[in-house]
Design a protein around this motif. Structure first.
Motif, PDB file in Angstrom:
ATOM      1  N   LYS A 436       0.819  -1.211   0.000  1.00  0.00           N
ATOM      2  CA  LYS A 436       0.000   0.000   0.000  1.00  0.00           C
ATOM      3  C   LYS A 436       0.856   1.265   0.000  1.00  0.00           C
ATOM      4  O   LYS A 436       0.371   2.362   0.221  1.00  0.00           O
ATOM      5  N   THR A 456      -5.580   0.671   1.921  1.00  0.00           N
ATOM      6  CA  THR A 456      -5.677  -0.754   1.618  1.00  0.00           C
ATOM      7  C   THR A 456      -4.517  -1.171   0.739  1.00  0.00           C
ATOM      8  O   THR A 456      -4.166  -0.468  -0.222  1.00  0.00           O
ATOM      9  N   ARG A 458      -2.898  -2.938  -2.244  1.00  0.00           N
ATOM     10  CA  ARG A 458      -3.467  -3.264  -3.553  1.00  0.00           C
ATOM     11  C   ARG A 458      -2.388  -3.796  -4.495  1.00  0.00           C
ATOM     12  O   ARG A 458      -1.286  -3.275  -4.540  1.00  0.00           O
ATOM     13  N   LEU A 486     -10.571  -6.620  -5.028  1.00  0.00           N
ATOM     14  CA  LEU A 486     -11.074  -5.400  -4.387  1.00  0.00           C
ATOM     15  C   LEU A 486     -12.000  -4.619  -5.324  1.00  0.00           C
ATOM     16  O   LEU A 486     -11.765  -4.562  -6.530  1.00  0.00           O
TER      17      LEU A 486
END
Length: 496
Positions: A436, A456, A458, A486
Protein backbone atom coordinates in the motif's frame (compact mmCIF):
# COMPACT_ATOMS: atom_id res chain seq x y z
CA UNK A 1 -99.22 33.79 15.28
CA UNK A 2 -96.55 34.36 12.62
CA UNK A 3 -92.94 33.73 13.69
CA UNK A 4 -90.95 36.82 14.47
CA UNK A 5 -88.28 37.67 11.80
CA UNK A 6 -85.22 39.53 12.98
CA UNK A 7 -84.07 42.41 10.79
CA UNK A 8 -80.48 43.46 10.28
CA UNK A 9 -80.96 46.38 12.65
CA UNK A 10 -82.45 44.07 15.25
CA UNK A 11 -79.44 41.75 14.91
CA UNK A 12 -77.16 44.68 15.62
CA UNK A 13 -79.23 45.37 18.73
CA UNK A 14 -78.90 41.78 19.84
CA UNK A 15 -75.12 42.01 19.45
CA UNK A 16 -75.08 45.05 21.66
CA UNK A 17 -77.11 43.56 24.52
CA UNK A 18 -75.71 40.04 24.49
CA UNK A 19 -72.41 40.83 26.25
CA UNK A 20 -74.34 42.46 29.13
CA UNK A 21 -75.76 40.48 32.06
CA UNK A 22 -77.79 42.26 34.66
CA UNK A 23 -76.98 45.51 32.94
CA UNK A 24 -73.20 45.01 33.27
CA UNK A 25 -70.63 44.22 30.54
CA UNK A 26 -68.97 40.85 30.97
CA UNK A 27 -65.17 41.08 31.30
CA UNK A 28 -62.77 38.11 31.35
CA UNK A 29 -60.70 37.90 34.49
CA UNK A 30 -57.18 37.68 33.07
CA UNK A 31 -54.41 35.40 34.27
CA UNK A 32 -51.78 37.30 32.31
CA UNK A 33 -52.10 35.57 28.90
CA UNK A 34 -50.77 37.56 25.96
CA UNK A 35 -52.96 38.24 22.92
CA UNK A 36 -52.82 35.44 20.34
CA UNK A 37 -53.55 35.58 16.62
CA UNK A 38 -55.50 32.64 15.18
CA UNK A 39 -55.44 31.88 11.46
CA UNK A 40 -58.08 29.84 9.71
CA UNK A 41 -56.10 27.93 7.10
CA UNK A 42 -59.31 27.03 5.26
CA UNK A 43 -60.66 30.58 5.10
CA UNK A 44 -59.02 31.71 1.84
CA UNK A 45 -59.64 28.40 0.11
CA UNK A 46 -63.30 28.22 1.11
CA UNK A 47 -63.80 31.85 0.14
CA UNK A 48 -62.36 31.29 -3.31
CA UNK A 49 -64.41 28.13 -3.70
CA UNK A 50 -67.51 30.27 -3.16
CA UNK A 51 -66.23 32.88 -5.64
CA UNK A 52 -65.56 30.14 -8.22
CA UNK A 53 -69.07 28.80 -7.70
CA UNK A 54 -70.53 32.29 -8.12
CA UNK A 55 -68.48 32.82 -11.27
CA UNK A 56 -69.76 29.63 -12.89
CA UNK A 57 -73.33 30.68 -12.04
CA UNK A 58 -72.50 34.19 -13.36
CA UNK A 59 -73.54 35.71 -10.04
CA UNK A 60 -72.13 39.20 -9.25
CA UNK A 61 -69.78 38.90 -12.27
CA UNK A 62 -68.82 42.32 -13.63
CA UNK A 63 -66.54 41.38 -16.55
CA UNK A 64 -66.74 39.10 -19.56
CA UNK A 65 -63.56 38.15 -21.44
CA UNK A 66 -64.15 37.40 -25.12
CA UNK A 67 -61.66 35.40 -27.23
CA UNK A 68 -61.22 35.51 -31.01
CA UNK A 69 -63.56 32.55 -31.50
CA UNK A 70 -66.39 34.35 -29.68
CA UNK A 71 -66.23 32.39 -26.41
CA UNK A 72 -67.14 34.47 -23.32
CA UNK A 73 -65.51 33.78 -19.93
CA UNK A 74 -67.19 35.46 -16.95
CA UNK A 75 -65.27 36.69 -13.90
CA UNK A 76 -65.07 39.24 -11.09
CA UNK A 77 -62.77 42.19 -11.75
CA UNK A 78 -61.52 42.39 -8.17
CA UNK A 79 -60.45 38.74 -8.21
CA UNK A 80 -58.60 39.16 -11.51
CA UNK A 81 -56.94 42.35 -10.32
CA UNK A 82 -55.84 40.76 -7.04
CA UNK A 83 -54.30 37.67 -8.66
CA UNK A 84 -53.03 38.76 -12.08
CA UNK A 85 -50.73 41.71 -12.88
CA UNK A 86 -51.93 41.71 -16.49
CA UNK A 87 -55.54 42.35 -15.51
CA UNK A 88 -54.49 44.75 -12.75
CA UNK A 89 -52.86 46.97 -15.36
CA UNK A 90 -55.74 46.54 -17.82
CA UNK A 91 -58.52 47.52 -15.44
CA UNK A 92 -56.67 50.29 -13.60
CA UNK A 93 -54.84 52.08 -16.40
CA UNK A 94 -56.73 51.48 -19.64
CA UNK A 95 -60.21 52.00 -21.07
CA UNK A 96 -61.07 48.32 -20.53
CA UNK A 97 -61.58 49.13 -16.86
CA UNK A 98 -64.96 50.69 -17.67
CA UNK A 99 -66.12 47.97 -20.05
CA UNK A 100 -68.29 44.95 -19.32
CA UNK A 101 -66.99 42.90 -22.28
CA UNK A 102 -63.25 42.93 -23.06
CA UNK A 103 -61.65 41.29 -26.08
CA UNK A 104 -58.60 39.12 -25.35
CA UNK A 105 -56.89 38.72 -28.71
CA UNK A 106 -54.75 35.77 -29.84
CA UNK A 107 -55.48 33.65 -26.80
CA UNK A 108 -57.06 30.23 -27.12
CA UNK A 109 -60.43 30.07 -25.35
CA UNK A 110 -59.62 26.73 -23.66
CA UNK A 111 -56.32 28.11 -22.35
CA UNK A 112 -58.02 31.31 -21.10
CA UNK A 113 -60.64 29.23 -19.26
CA UNK A 114 -57.86 27.11 -17.77
CA UNK A 115 -55.98 30.18 -16.53
CA UNK A 116 -59.07 31.87 -15.09
CA UNK A 117 -59.86 28.63 -13.24
CA UNK A 118 -56.28 28.72 -11.90
CA UNK A 119 -56.78 32.30 -10.64
CA UNK A 120 -59.82 31.18 -8.66
CA UNK A 121 -58.53 27.77 -7.49
CA UNK A 122 -54.72 27.84 -7.54
CA UNK A 123 -54.79 24.60 -9.59
CA UNK A 124 -53.44 24.11 -13.11
CA UNK A 125 -53.28 21.01 -15.30
CA UNK A 126 -50.32 20.84 -17.69
CA UNK A 127 -50.37 18.31 -20.52
CA UNK A 128 -48.40 17.52 -23.65
CA UNK A 129 -51.36 18.80 -25.62
CA UNK A 130 -51.68 22.25 -23.97
CA UNK A 131 -48.11 23.07 -22.92
CA UNK A 132 -47.10 24.87 -26.13
CA UNK A 133 -50.06 27.28 -25.76
CA UNK A 134 -50.10 27.40 -21.98
CA UNK A 135 -46.54 28.68 -21.51
CA UNK A 136 -46.86 31.69 -23.87
CA UNK A 137 -50.24 32.56 -22.34
CA UNK A 138 -48.87 32.37 -18.79
CA UNK A 139 -46.01 34.65 -19.81
CA UNK A 140 -48.45 37.12 -21.39
CA UNK A 141 -50.73 37.21 -18.33
CA UNK A 142 -47.68 37.38 -16.02
CA UNK A 143 -48.75 34.33 -14.04
CA UNK A 144 -45.32 33.38 -12.74
CA UNK A 145 -46.34 30.19 -10.98
CA UNK A 146 -47.94 28.78 -14.13
CA UNK A 147 -44.88 29.80 -16.13
CA UNK A 148 -42.58 28.03 -13.66
CA UNK A 149 -44.55 24.76 -13.71
CA UNK A 150 -44.59 24.87 -17.52
CA UNK A 151 -40.81 25.24 -17.52
CA UNK A 152 -40.46 22.34 -15.08
CA UNK A 153 -42.76 20.22 -17.25
CA UNK A 154 -40.79 20.96 -20.44
CA UNK A 155 -37.46 20.30 -18.76
CA UNK A 156 -38.64 16.76 -18.00
CA UNK A 157 -39.90 16.31 -21.56
CA UNK A 158 -36.61 17.20 -23.29
CA UNK A 159 -35.50 14.66 -25.89
CA UNK A 160 -33.53 14.62 -29.13
CA UNK A 161 -36.67 15.17 -31.18
CA UNK A 162 -37.94 18.32 -29.42
CA UNK A 163 -34.98 20.00 -27.69
CA UNK A 164 -34.33 22.46 -30.53
CA UNK A 165 -37.96 23.59 -30.59
CA UNK A 166 -38.06 23.91 -26.82
CA UNK A 167 -34.88 25.98 -26.87
CA UNK A 168 -36.44 28.32 -29.46
CA UNK A 169 -39.57 28.67 -27.32
CA UNK A 170 -37.51 29.35 -24.19
CA UNK A 171 -35.41 31.96 -25.97
CA UNK A 172 -38.42 33.78 -27.43
CA UNK A 173 -40.26 33.99 -24.09
CA UNK A 174 -37.14 34.69 -22.03
CA UNK A 175 -37.41 31.54 -19.91
CA UNK A 176 -33.77 31.48 -18.87
CA UNK A 177 -33.85 28.26 -16.83
CA UNK A 178 -35.50 26.39 -19.69
CA UNK A 179 -33.09 27.93 -22.19
CA UNK A 180 -30.13 26.80 -20.11
CA UNK A 181 -31.54 23.27 -19.71
CA UNK A 182 -32.31 22.86 -23.40
CA UNK A 183 -28.88 24.15 -24.48
CA UNK A 184 -27.18 21.78 -22.05
CA UNK A 185 -29.25 18.90 -23.40
CA UNK A 186 -28.39 19.80 -27.01
CA UNK A 187 -24.71 20.10 -26.15
CA UNK A 188 -24.66 16.74 -24.37
CA UNK A 189 -26.70 14.78 -26.95
CA UNK A 190 -25.45 16.55 -30.05
CA UNK A 191 -24.81 13.38 -32.07
CA UNK A 192 -28.46 12.36 -31.73
CA UNK A 193 -29.85 15.88 -32.11
CA UNK A 194 -28.34 16.34 -35.59
CA UNK A 195 -30.15 13.20 -36.73
CA UNK A 196 -33.59 14.58 -35.78
CA UNK A 197 -35.99 16.24 -38.21
CA UNK A 198 -35.86 19.50 -36.23
CA UNK A 199 -32.19 19.95 -37.07
CA UNK A 200 -32.88 20.01 -40.82
CA UNK A 201 -35.40 22.84 -40.36
CA UNK A 202 -32.94 25.22 -38.64
CA UNK A 203 -31.66 28.36 -40.33
CA UNK A 204 -28.02 28.73 -41.34
CA UNK A 205 -27.50 31.17 -38.46
CA UNK A 206 -28.85 28.60 -36.00
CA UNK A 207 -26.61 25.89 -37.48
CA UNK A 208 -23.58 28.15 -37.09
CA UNK A 209 -24.57 28.93 -33.51
CA UNK A 210 -24.54 25.20 -32.75
CA UNK A 211 -21.42 24.00 -34.57
CA UNK A 212 -19.26 26.97 -33.57
CA UNK A 213 -19.45 26.05 -29.89
CA UNK A 214 -16.34 24.60 -28.33
CA UNK A 215 -18.20 22.68 -25.63
CA UNK A 216 -20.50 20.43 -27.67
CA UNK A 217 -20.18 16.74 -26.91
CA UNK A 218 -18.75 15.51 -30.20
CA UNK A 219 -15.98 12.89 -30.05
CA UNK A 220 -15.29 12.99 -33.81
CA UNK A 221 -15.10 16.21 -35.81
CA UNK A 222 -16.10 14.37 -38.97
CA UNK A 223 -19.62 14.17 -37.50
CA UNK A 224 -19.81 17.98 -37.67
CA UNK A 225 -18.82 17.86 -41.33
CA UNK A 226 -21.43 15.19 -42.07
CA UNK A 227 -24.28 17.07 -40.38
CA UNK A 228 -23.42 20.25 -42.31
CA UNK A 229 -23.47 18.41 -45.64
CA UNK A 230 -26.77 16.71 -44.75
CA UNK A 231 -28.34 20.06 -43.80
CA UNK A 232 -27.26 21.70 -47.08
CA UNK A 233 -28.46 18.78 -49.21
CA UNK A 234 -31.89 18.83 -47.52
CA UNK A 235 -32.74 22.03 -49.43
CA UNK A 236 -29.81 22.28 -51.79
CA UNK A 237 -31.06 25.07 -54.05
CA UNK A 238 -31.49 27.63 -51.30
CA UNK A 239 -28.78 26.41 -48.92
CA UNK A 240 -25.75 25.85 -51.14
CA UNK A 241 -24.61 29.47 -50.86
CA UNK A 242 -24.43 29.07 -47.06
CA UNK A 243 -21.93 26.19 -47.27
CA UNK A 244 -18.69 28.27 -47.06
CA UNK A 245 -19.97 30.11 -43.96
CA UNK A 246 -20.81 26.76 -42.34
CA UNK A 247 -17.52 25.11 -43.29
CA UNK A 248 -15.68 27.99 -41.64
CA UNK A 249 -16.88 26.59 -38.30
CA UNK A 250 -16.07 22.94 -39.05
CA UNK A 251 -12.75 22.15 -37.39
CA UNK A 252 -11.71 20.00 -40.31
CA UNK A 253 -8.11 19.86 -39.15
CA UNK A 254 -9.22 17.71 -36.20
CA UNK A 255 -10.58 15.01 -38.51
CA UNK A 256 -8.16 12.21 -39.56
CA UNK A 257 -6.25 12.91 -42.76
CA UNK A 258 -7.53 9.72 -44.39
CA UNK A 259 -11.13 10.84 -43.74
CA UNK A 260 -10.38 14.21 -45.36
CA UNK A 261 -8.75 12.58 -48.37
CA UNK A 262 -11.44 9.94 -48.83
CA UNK A 263 -14.68 11.70 -47.93
CA UNK A 264 -14.16 15.48 -47.89
CA UNK A 265 -12.05 15.95 -51.01
CA UNK A 266 -14.41 13.80 -53.09
CA UNK A 267 -17.61 15.44 -51.83
CA UNK A 268 -19.13 17.23 -54.88
CA UNK A 269 -20.40 20.15 -52.81
CA UNK A 270 -16.85 20.75 -51.56
CA UNK A 271 -14.69 20.22 -54.63
CA UNK A 272 -16.87 22.55 -56.71
CA UNK A 273 -16.61 25.38 -54.17
CA UNK A 274 -13.31 27.34 -54.19
CA UNK A 275 -13.75 28.71 -50.66
CA UNK A 276 -14.43 25.25 -49.24
CA UNK A 277 -11.36 23.89 -51.04
CA UNK A 278 -9.28 26.43 -49.10
CA UNK A 279 -10.51 24.89 -45.82
CA UNK A 280 -9.61 21.41 -47.08
CA UNK A 281 -6.08 22.49 -48.03
CA UNK A 282 -5.68 24.18 -44.64
CA UNK A 283 -6.68 20.95 -42.87
CA UNK A 284 -4.31 18.78 -44.92
CA UNK A 285 -1.46 21.22 -44.29
CA UNK A 286 -2.20 20.99 -40.58
CA UNK A 287 -1.62 17.23 -40.67
CA UNK A 288 1.66 17.71 -42.54
CA UNK A 289 2.82 20.20 -39.92
CA UNK A 290 1.90 17.73 -37.17
CA UNK A 291 4.44 15.33 -38.62
CA UNK A 292 7.13 18.03 -38.83
CA UNK A 293 6.76 19.58 -35.38
CA UNK A 294 9.44 22.23 -35.99
CA UNK A 295 6.96 24.17 -38.14
CA UNK A 296 4.68 26.64 -36.35
CA UNK A 297 1.11 27.32 -37.46
CA UNK A 298 -0.87 30.49 -36.70
CA UNK A 299 -3.41 30.17 -33.90
CA UNK A 300 -6.89 29.44 -35.28
CA UNK A 301 -10.11 28.19 -33.77
CA UNK A 302 -10.22 25.50 -36.47
CA UNK A 303 -7.03 23.97 -35.01
CA UNK A 304 -8.33 23.92 -31.45
CA UNK A 305 -9.92 20.74 -30.03
CA UNK A 306 -13.43 21.16 -28.74
CA UNK A 307 -13.61 21.23 -24.95
CA UNK A 308 -16.33 18.63 -24.71
CA UNK A 309 -15.73 17.69 -21.07
CA UNK A 310 -16.28 14.12 -22.24
CA UNK A 311 -14.55 11.60 -20.01
CA UNK A 312 -14.22 7.98 -21.06
CA UNK A 313 -14.02 5.22 -18.51
CA UNK A 314 -12.18 2.46 -20.33
CA UNK A 315 -12.30 -1.10 -19.07
CA UNK A 316 -10.38 -4.15 -20.18
CA UNK A 317 -12.01 -7.53 -20.14
CA UNK A 318 -10.18 -10.74 -20.79
CA UNK A 319 -11.96 -13.84 -21.93
CA UNK A 320 -10.98 -16.81 -24.06
CA UNK A 321 -7.53 -15.31 -24.43
CA UNK A 322 -8.87 -12.08 -25.97
CA UNK A 323 -9.07 -8.51 -24.70
CA UNK A 324 -11.80 -5.98 -25.32
CA UNK A 325 -12.23 -2.27 -24.67
CA UNK A 326 -15.45 -0.48 -23.81
CA UNK A 327 -16.08 2.97 -22.46
CA UNK A 328 -18.86 4.81 -20.71
CA UNK A 329 -19.92 8.40 -21.28
CA UNK A 330 -21.36 9.73 -17.99
CA UNK A 331 -22.94 12.70 -19.76
CA UNK A 332 -25.17 10.60 -22.01
CA UNK A 333 -25.18 7.53 -19.73
CA UNK A 334 -24.33 5.36 -22.72
CA UNK A 335 -21.93 2.43 -22.86
CA UNK A 336 -20.11 2.46 -26.19
CA UNK A 337 -19.52 -0.76 -28.09
CA UNK A 338 -16.46 -2.84 -27.33
CA UNK A 339 -13.42 -3.07 -29.56
CA UNK A 340 -11.31 -6.20 -29.74
CA UNK A 341 -7.57 -5.75 -29.43
CA UNK A 342 -5.28 -7.36 -31.98
CA UNK A 343 -3.00 -8.92 -29.37
CA UNK A 344 -3.73 -11.03 -26.34
CA UNK A 345 -3.27 -9.80 -22.78
CA UNK A 346 -3.90 -12.84 -20.65
CA UNK A 347 -3.85 -10.88 -17.39
CA UNK A 348 -5.29 -7.58 -18.59
CA UNK A 349 -3.31 -4.43 -19.32
CA UNK A 350 -2.63 -0.86 -18.22
CA UNK A 351 -4.19 2.08 -20.05
CA UNK A 352 -2.65 5.54 -20.43
CA UNK A 353 -4.19 8.64 -22.05
CA UNK A 354 -2.02 11.10 -24.01
CA UNK A 355 -3.13 14.40 -25.60
CA UNK A 356 -6.77 13.72 -24.71
CA UNK A 357 -7.27 11.28 -27.59
CA UNK A 358 -4.43 8.74 -27.72
CA UNK A 359 -4.93 5.66 -25.52
CA UNK A 360 -2.02 3.28 -25.02
CA UNK A 361 -2.47 -0.27 -23.73
CA UNK A 362 0.60 -1.79 -22.08
CA UNK A 363 0.65 -5.53 -21.56
CA UNK A 364 0.56 -6.70 -17.95
CA UNK A 365 0.32 -10.46 -18.31
CA UNK A 366 1.08 -13.04 -15.71
CA UNK A 367 3.99 -13.84 -17.99
CA UNK A 368 6.49 -11.22 -19.12
CA UNK A 369 5.27 -8.85 -21.85
CA UNK A 370 6.55 -5.93 -23.89
CA UNK A 371 3.38 -5.43 -25.92
CA UNK A 372 1.92 -1.94 -26.49
CA UNK A 373 -1.12 -1.02 -28.59
CA UNK A 374 -2.56 2.37 -29.55
CA UNK A 375 -6.17 3.55 -29.93
CA UNK A 376 -6.67 6.98 -31.51
CA UNK A 377 -10.06 8.27 -30.29
CA UNK A 378 -10.14 10.78 -33.14
CA UNK A 379 -9.70 8.11 -35.82
CA UNK A 380 -12.50 6.64 -37.91
CA UNK A 381 -13.26 3.83 -37.48
CA UNK A 382 -11.90 3.15 -34.01
CA UNK A 383 -9.26 0.43 -34.10
CA UNK A 384 -6.41 -0.74 -31.90
CA UNK A 385 -3.04 -0.77 -33.66
CA UNK A 386 0.28 -2.28 -32.51
CA UNK A 387 3.12 0.13 -31.73
CA UNK A 388 6.74 -0.31 -30.65
CA UNK A 389 7.31 -2.74 -27.79
CA UNK A 390 8.79 -1.91 -24.41
CA UNK A 391 12.51 -2.45 -24.02
CA UNK A 392 12.25 -4.71 -20.98
CA UNK A 393 10.01 -7.71 -20.36
CA UNK A 394 8.05 -7.02 -17.21
CA UNK A 395 4.80 -7.97 -15.54
CA UNK A 396 2.70 -6.46 -12.75
CA UNK A 397 4.14 -3.00 -13.33
CA UNK A 398 2.68 0.42 -12.74
CA UNK A 399 2.09 3.01 -15.48
CA UNK A 400 2.27 6.80 -15.26
CA UNK A 401 2.11 9.76 -17.67
CA UNK A 402 4.23 12.90 -17.41
CA UNK A 403 4.66 15.57 -20.09
CA UNK A 404 3.03 13.32 -22.68
CA UNK A 405 5.41 10.49 -21.88
CA UNK A 406 4.40 7.09 -20.54
CA UNK A 407 6.45 5.43 -17.84
CA UNK A 408 6.42 1.76 -16.89
CA UNK A 409 7.11 1.56 -13.17
CA UNK A 410 8.66 -1.39 -11.36
CA UNK A 411 7.14 -4.80 -11.91
CA UNK A 412 9.10 -8.00 -12.19
CA UNK A 413 10.87 -10.29 -14.60
CA UNK A 414 9.56 -13.70 -13.72
CA UNK A 415 9.79 -13.76 -9.92
CA UNK A 416 12.54 -11.15 -9.69
CA UNK A 417 11.32 -7.63 -8.74
CA UNK A 418 12.55 -4.74 -10.87
CA UNK A 419 13.93 -1.52 -9.37
CA UNK A 420 13.69 0.50 -12.58
CA UNK A 421 10.93 3.02 -11.93
CA UNK A 422 9.67 6.36 -13.22
CA UNK A 423 7.11 8.93 -12.10
CA UNK A 424 4.62 7.22 -9.73
CA UNK A 425 4.65 3.79 -8.06
CA UNK A 426 1.25 3.45 -6.38
CA UNK A 427 0.81 0.27 -4.41
CA UNK A 428 1.74 -2.91 -6.22
CA UNK A 429 3.30 -6.05 -4.84
CA UNK A 430 6.63 -7.69 -4.16
CA UNK A 431 5.46 -10.83 -5.96
CA UNK A 432 4.35 -12.53 -2.74
CA UNK A 433 2.32 -9.88 -0.89
CA UNK A 434 0.41 -6.72 -1.89
CA UNK A 435 1.69 -3.27 -0.93
CA UNK A 436 0.00 0.00 0.00
CA UNK A 437 3.05 2.23 -0.27
CA UNK A 438 3.01 5.35 -2.45
CA UNK A 439 6.10 7.14 -3.68
CA UNK A 440 6.55 10.34 -5.66
CA UNK A 441 9.26 10.71 -8.28
CA UNK A 442 10.75 14.08 -9.22
CA UNK A 443 12.39 13.68 -12.66
CA UNK A 444 14.23 16.98 -12.35
CA UNK A 445 16.05 15.70 -9.23
CA UNK A 446 15.89 12.00 -10.05
CA UNK A 447 14.70 11.29 -6.52
CA UNK A 448 11.88 9.30 -4.94
CA UNK A 449 9.98 10.53 -1.88
CA UNK A 450 7.56 8.43 0.20
CA UNK A 451 4.10 9.98 0.62
CA UNK A 452 0.94 8.94 2.48
CA UNK A 453 0.14 5.25 2.20
CA UNK A 454 -3.12 3.96 0.81
CA UNK A 455 -5.57 2.64 3.35
CA UNK A 456 -5.68 -0.75 1.62
CA UNK A 457 -2.86 -2.84 0.17
CA UNK A 458 -3.47 -3.26 -3.55
CA UNK A 459 -1.89 -5.32 -6.29
CA UNK A 460 -2.30 -4.07 -9.90
CA UNK A 461 -4.93 -1.38 -9.22
CA UNK A 462 -6.30 0.74 -12.02
CA UNK A 463 -4.80 4.24 -11.87
CA UNK A 464 -6.06 7.55 -13.21
CA UNK A 465 -5.67 11.28 -12.66
CA UNK A 466 -8.61 13.70 -12.76
CA UNK A 467 -8.39 17.38 -11.80
CA UNK A 468 -5.08 16.81 -10.03
CA UNK A 469 -6.38 13.91 -7.91
CA UNK A 470 -4.93 10.40 -8.29
CA UNK A 471 -7.42 7.53 -8.12
CA UNK A 472 -6.52 3.90 -7.37
CA UNK A 473 -9.42 1.63 -8.32
CA UNK A 474 -9.87 -2.05 -7.57
CA UNK A 475 -6.92 -4.36 -7.78
CA UNK A 476 -6.20 -7.36 -5.61
CA UNK A 477 -5.11 -7.93 -2.02
CA UNK A 478 -2.82 -10.90 -1.62
CA UNK A 479 -0.53 -12.20 1.07
CA UNK A 480 0.92 -15.63 1.85
CA UNK A 481 -2.49 -17.20 2.40
CA UNK A 482 -5.27 -14.92 1.09
CA UNK A 483 -6.36 -13.54 -2.29
CA UNK A 484 -9.21 -10.98 -2.44
CA UNK A 485 -10.45 -9.02 -5.47
CA UNK A 486 -11.07 -5.40 -4.39
CA UNK A 487 -13.93 -3.17 -5.54
CA UNK A 488 -13.05 -0.08 -3.49
CA UNK A 489 -11.54 3.15 -4.84
CA UNK A 490 -9.11 5.50 -3.10
CA UNK A 491 -8.18 9.06 -3.98
CA UNK A 492 -4.90 10.86 -3.27
CA UNK A 493 -4.63 14.65 -3.45
CA UNK A 494 -1.01 15.91 -3.65
CA UNK A 495 -0.26 18.94 -1.48
CA UNK A 496 0.91 21.83 -3.63
Amino acid sequence: MLPHRTSVNEMDSVKQVMPRINGQKRVLKSNGCKPKIFINSCHTRSSFEVLQSLRREEVLCDIKLETDDGVLVCAHKLVLVAACPYFRAMFSSFAEGAKYVVNIRELDSNILQLLIDYIYTGKITVTEQNIMDLLPSAVRLQLDYVKDVCVEFLQKQLNTENCLGIRELADFYNCMDLLSSSEEYIKTHFLKVVEAEEFLSLSSEEIINLISRADINIPFEEKIFECVINWVKHELDCRYDSLPKLMEHVRLSLAPSDFISKYVVDEPLIKNNPKCIEFVIEALNFHIVQIHRNITLPQKIRYSPRQTGLKFLLAMESGMGKCYTSWYDPATKLLYKTIEMSMQFGGGCHLALIKEHLVFALGNKYINSRSIELLDLSSHPLQWKPTVNMLVDRNFFGVGVLDDRIYAVGGAIGVSPLSSVEVFDVGGHNYISSLKSVECYDPSLDTWTPVTHMSTSRRSPGLGVLDGVIYAAGGMFRDYTNKVILKSVEAYTPIA
